[in-house]
Design a protein around this motif. Structure first.
Motif, PDB file in Angstrom:
ATOM      1  N   TYR A  66      30.646  -9.610  21.974  1.00 16.68           N
ATOM      2  CA  TYR A  66      29.794  -8.686  22.124  1.00 16.68           C
ATOM      3  C   TYR A  66      30.143  -8.329  23.676  1.00 16.68           C
TER       4      TYR A  66
ATOM      5  N   ARG B  71      33.263  -6.686  25.209  1.00 12.54           N
ATOM      6  CA  ARG B  71      33.338  -5.384  24.697  1.00 12.54           C
ATOM      7  C   ARG B  71      32.514  -4.632  24.709  1.00 12.54           C
TER       8      ARG B  71
ATOM      9  N   THR C 152      34.304  -1.767  27.285  1.00  9.70           N
ATOM     10  CA  THR C 152      33.732  -0.373  26.826  1.00  9.70           C
ATOM     11  C   THR C 152      33.497   0.908  28.504  1.00  9.70           C
TER      12      THR C 152
ATOM     13  N   ASP D 260      40.771  -3.996  23.766  1.00 13.71           N
ATOM     14  CA  ASP D 260      40.124  -5.569  22.569  1.00 13.71           C
ATOM     15  C   ASP D 260      40.738  -5.438  21.553  1.00 13.71           C
TER      16      ASP D 260
ATOM     17  N   TYR E  93      34.134  -8.780  16.822  1.00 10.24           N
ATOM     18  CA  TYR E  93      34.673  -9.110  18.549  1.00 10.24           C
ATOM     19  C   TYR E  93      33.524  -9.458  19.434  1.00 10.24           C
TER      20      TYR E  93
ATOM     21  N   SER F 204      38.827  -9.091  23.655  1.00 11.60           N
ATOM     22  CA  SER F 204      37.123  -9.032  23.130  1.00 11.60           C
ATOM     23  C   SER F 204      37.241  -9.625  21.691  1.00 11.60           C
TER      24      SER F 204
END
Length: 286
Positions: free
Chosen positions: A136, A139, A143, A119, A134, A123
């Protein structure tokens, strides 16, 4: 995996009943620190992610690099708040039986480090005044990929590990008025679900069959005996055998009083004093 156990510690003082000292746990933690440092050192290597010839990220190589396939005898599934109890049990298993143990929280930490490293490169929207913002959507995308990698790695380790022990404590499960067992940990749910459906493989069937064939040539055949968010986990736990502090001590006593070391420590856990008769049944049940 061959067998899973639901170790109920809800009614025990779980930090002392195994008789493992704080110094022994500290020594074990130092060993884990070495492993974690190796995994953490890969953060910088991951900034430039492994890629295929077409430029796409090589997710399979990333899994192999970050979540190496640990070869262990026992997999301990536990809540984050039960990490010290898991370490105590791991030390006890190694000290008394020579068993190698995998604690899943080692991999959890690796996943967090990996996700943070990715990230911080892919990100970030803005860095200003010491704060980082970051993206959204990006991210969420990173994830989902990292958690998929973690789940895949844990599933592989469970499949390759002979025995799984779930630490059933108030930290891992909540019980409502209807006595339904639930967990708010998606990772515990995933591990119990996988343990309930993976193939069951007898790890020493061929080995014991050879021992028995040799024995039959030297001795007369002996009598054989057969043997009979919140996630609901009742079904998964029902497929595991019950285990508690008293049975752990019984296992250790049987192991220490066995006449020889012909049988693996885990087989004595599985079959107790009947291990020789049960093993004869299993290897001949083709």
């Amino acid at each position: 995996m061959f067998r899973g156990y639901n170790l109920d510690l809800s009614n025990n003082e779980k930090q002392s009943f195994l008789g493992i000292s704080d110094q022994e746990i500290e020594n074990y933690e130092n060993e884990l620190k070495n492993l974690k440092s190796i995994l953490k050192s890969k953060v910088n290597d991951t900034v430039v992610l492994p890629r295929e010839k077409d430029g796409k990220i090589d997710g399979s190589k990333l899994i192999d690099d970050w979540f190496p396939r640990h070869k262990s005898d026992v997999f301990i599934s536990h809540s984050h708040n039960d990490t010290r109890t898991a370490k105590r049990l791991a030390v006890w298993l190694n000290k008394n039986f020579g068993l190698t143990v995998f604690i899943d929280s080692i991999v959890w930490g690796s996943a967090n480090e990996l996700l943070k490293g990715i990230d911080n490169v892919y990100s970030v929207l803005e860095r200003k005044d010491g704060n980082t913002t970051y993206n959204y959507d990006t991210r969420n995308y990173t994830t989902s990929h990292v958690h998929m990698m973690l789940s895949t790695a844990l599933n592989d380790i469970i499949d390759q590990t002979e025995c799984l022990i779930f630490l059933n404590t108030p930290e891992s499960l909540s019980v409502n008025e209807a006595k339904d067992k639930k967990t708010n940990s998606p990772w515990i749910y995933n591990e119990l679900k996988i343990a309930s459906i993976v193939r069951k493989i007898d790890p020493r069937k061929l080995e014991y069959k050879m021992i028995l064939e040799k024995s039959y040539r030297e001795f007369s055949q002996q009598e054989q005996r057969s043997f009979d968010a919140l996630y609901h986990v009742d079904d998964q736990l029902s497929k595991m055998e019950s285990l508690n502090a008293d049975r752990l001590q019984e296992w250790l006593n049987n192991f220490n009083t066995s006449s020889n070391k012909e049988f693996h420590a885990l087989d004595i856990l599985y079959f107790g004093k009947e291990v020789s008769k049960v093993r004869r049944y299993l290897v001949n049940d083709n």
